[in-house]
Scaffold this active site. Structure first.
Site, PDB file in Angstrom:
ATOM      1  N   TRP A 146       0.860  -1.179   0.000  1.00 44.47           N
ATOM      2  CA  TRP A 146       0.000   0.000   0.000  1.00 44.47           C
ATOM      3  C   TRP A 146       0.900   1.234   0.000  1.00 44.47           C
ATOM      4  CZ3 TRP A 146      -2.195   2.652   4.810  1.00 44.47           C
ATOM      5  CH2 TRP A 146      -3.162   3.599   4.464  1.00 44.47           C
ATOM      6  N   ASP A 180      -0.806  -6.258   8.970  1.00 42.59           N
ATOM      7  CA  ASP A 180      -1.783  -5.231   8.621  1.00 42.59           C
ATOM      8  C   ASP A 180      -3.038  -5.962   8.141  1.00 42.59           C
ATOM      9  OD1 ASP A 180      -1.801  -2.315   6.349  1.00 42.59           O
ATOM     10  OD2 ASP A 180      -3.302  -3.126   7.727  1.00 42.59           O
ATOM     11  N   LYS A 202     -13.536  -0.863   5.799  1.00 46.06           N
ATOM     12  CA  LYS A 202     -14.159  -1.620   4.727  1.00 46.06           C
ATOM     13  C   LYS A 202     -15.143  -2.650   5.228  1.00 46.06           C
ATOM     14  CE  LYS A 202     -10.403   0.045   2.536  1.00 46.06           C
ATOM     15  NZ  LYS A 202      -9.401   0.897   3.202  1.00 46.06           N
TER      16      LYS A 202
END
Lengths: 426, 414
Positions: free
Chosen positions: A158, A239, A275
């Site tokens: 990311w 993560d 999300k």
């Protein structure tokens, strides 16, 4: 005329209204450069300007329903109504956040019966979504993990991981991860690189639904990685931004995290509810340190609080109350599991539809990776010039690396998307 | 053998954090915890940093409840805000501080971003200064200042210094001492000024004193960082409390400013605040904005939406805005009334000490002038809890307990 001018000039001199000191010419910020434009923002802005009615925005990093609209979960609306009815006050949360949230957050990641939680050897604090969690973690490592300053990210990772760790004072390194030849996982390449990482370095692992590639290791591959990481004595930073959202199953998506802990890795973990609960702008997340024992967890907790207090004092209450209500109310929790499953399913369906439509268009390319990859993003394998054509000729917007957000794909636009992709790759 | 190997792999008991020390206990938390343990029915908690009504209860503003209802009815989505926050909020936030018709706003030479309340604003500011104000690394805080200012600037990489501010002899402002110290601050250093309701002393400069400070700061060419956490909450009047900020800008200081809506809107846990940089012109504001975003993105990406929506609704809806002004005025008034009642009760108890400072000081806090041993007696003998420096939160005082409080204070000071 002259008399009027003189009168008004005298009036001006007499008045209190004088031009301010020309101090505004003094500038503290003349050396501040305009920063580079945000690449993803650029995509969204170009999309907005496009007048083509068939345009598609595949840069969006948020879930969309099959009409292409933002989706607020039903369990979230119910939780909000419950909370509103209680007429709670707005007193500061503790520095570490809402207890009902942090306990449930840890259980969600580790499993209800996890011995870590039972023995009290985790400390879990509420954070400002995933980014806030990663930054707290980075700052904590920077301050207390002084034996090694290097953080190893998968290649690619990311985009925001890099400035997060860099601004916190860590050094960034990378290990092989994605194989552009297969659009899959370069397992041997990863093991190769990991075997050379200096002891005690930090290694970042994406728990599930790797961002941006969508490529995840298989369980047997995770096992080998866990072994190797233990041999190399590395500090694991997981993560987990997509728990539930990747496969549709909460426990399955947390498998790697739980396996590593079971194998004795005392990990640090970032969680996001942006999300999987659609709580994006409410900023809900957690940061966990798995310690040796409860006594160590207390020491670590005290230092996390000392670190957090001069950043933002205490975290925002609203999103945490919503998440806690859902996680702790059986009916809502059940409904949530169904909705997460539904979102993940729609994504998986779109992947299948896209491949089916590409075949229908007559494409002979291997698009298997579109179905093998998991989560919101798909690394199509498109080259920059193909991406450019797709945007210019078909008004399909994505990032230059060929990454598309499957969330932007709907049953209404998947046919057109397949047309475009086929046209630029045949 | 297999089992043994499996067992060996599992007992990988490793500690990364054996060198991590237990941090010092939080002083204010200690006060609250001792208060909770106390069984005396007359106990009073004067450590609390949040407003309380006259029953000693937390107070959620009526305009806030109305704004929440309006927002809920709209069934808005939860999409990410921009990195710099909700536009409707940041515009209104800047207008509140600077005044609707301020030329700074009209010319677009401010950049205002939404932040995680006051602390988040100060930290963004500190990080920004650390990265871009490289000519000087020193931040001068008033003596004393809010405890958290120090770690905020230190963790951001700045050095902390101080200038004389509070005069313990008068429990008031040491104006000459302040001017003296400020006159020696090296050029381009950052000077922190509390816009109103100085925390922790409650001691504010008078307007004519602010004017001299503004002049001197200009002569010394210092970068002004205003912390305004109590606009409206100090005097009860929004514009009056922002007077110093607006005066400095008028005088040509291109300030940086932190605002909090924790107290004046009672939005504490929602974390609503703003950070403003007043620039030379709109072009500079754009450059500064781009760098603020680059700084913010790797800290928390974008700010929380809920509190900002509430604040924006109130600031931008005339009826709610009017109601809010009334409620802020009410909160400030209750505090002022408690100050007057406390002094009146102290006189009634027979105290001959000069308690004028209790009324002269402004805002939530009051530096009583009590010495540590007096504070200790007040706590032990009367179950009145406060911090060792003699600071009390006037928000913890009610018409129901002010008499008892006066008894206790008189007993330890007569």
């Amino acid at each position: 005329n002259h008399k009027t001018l003189e009168t008004s000039w005298l009036a001006f001199l007499a008045s209190d209204v004088h031009p301010p000191h020309d101090w505004s010419s003094i500038s503290w910020w003349s050396e501040v450069q305009m920063g580079p434009p945000d690449p993803i923002l650029g995509v969204s802005e170009a999309y907005k300007r496009d007048t083509n009615p068939k345009k598609i925005n595949l840069g969006v990093g948020a879930y969309r329903d099959d009409q292409g609209k933002p989706y607020v979960l039903s369990c979230v609306r119910k939780a909000e109504a419950q909370i509103a009815a209680k007429k709670l006050d707005k007193e500061y949360l503790a520095i570490g956040g809402l207890g009902d949230f942090t306990k449930a957050c840890a259980k969600l990641a580790l499993g209800d019966d996890n011995e870590v939680i039972k023995s009290g050897r985790n400390i879990t604090v509420q954070t400002i979504s995933g980014t806030g969690s990663l930054r707290i973690g980075a700052n904590f490592l920077s301050r207390f993990h002084t034996e090694a300053r290097d953080v190893y990210l998968p290649k690619p990772s990311w985009g925001n991981h890099t400035p997060i760790f860099r601004d916190a004072g860590m050094q960034l390194k990378a290990y092989t991860y994605y194989d552009p030849k297969t659009c899959g996982f370069d397992f041997q390449g990863a093991l190769n690189d990991i075997s050379k990482i200096p002891e005690k370095s930090v290694i970042m692992l994406h728990a599930c639904a790797h961002n941006p590639t969508g490529v995840d290791p298989r369980p047997e591959q995770w096992k080998e990685i866990a072994d190797l990481v233990k041999k190399r004595n590395l500090l694991v930073f997981f993560d987990m931004a997509y728990q539930g959202f990747a496969s549709g199953d909460i426990d399955r998506d947390a498998w790697a995290v739980r396996y590593f802990i079971e194998q004795g890795h005392n990990i640090v973990l970032s969680q996001s509810f942006a999300k999987n609960m659609g709580l994006y702008g409410e900023r809900v997340g957690g940061f966990t340190v798995v310690c040796k024992d409860a006594e160590e967890a207390k020491r670590v907790e005290s230092q996390l609080k000392i670190l957090i207090r001069p950043i933002y004092s205490n975290p925002p209450m609203n999103g945490a109350r919503i998440a806690a209500t859902i996680l702790n109310t059986p009916d809502l929790y059940k409904e949530w599991l169904g909705e997460v499953h539904g979102m993940a399913n729609r994504i998986i369906t779109m992947r299948e539809l896209l491949v089916a439509n590409l075949k229908k268009e007559g494409s002979t390319r291997n698009w298997k990776h579109v179905i093998d990859q998991i989560g919101m993003f798909c690394f199509t394998g498109l080259k920059p010039e193909q991406v450019e054509r797709l945007t210019k000729e078909f008004s399909v917007y994505m990032t230059k690396d060929g990454r598309i957000s499957m969330a932007g794909v709907t049953s209404g636009n998947v046919g057109y998307l397949a047309q475009g992709i086929h046209a630029v790759t045949k």
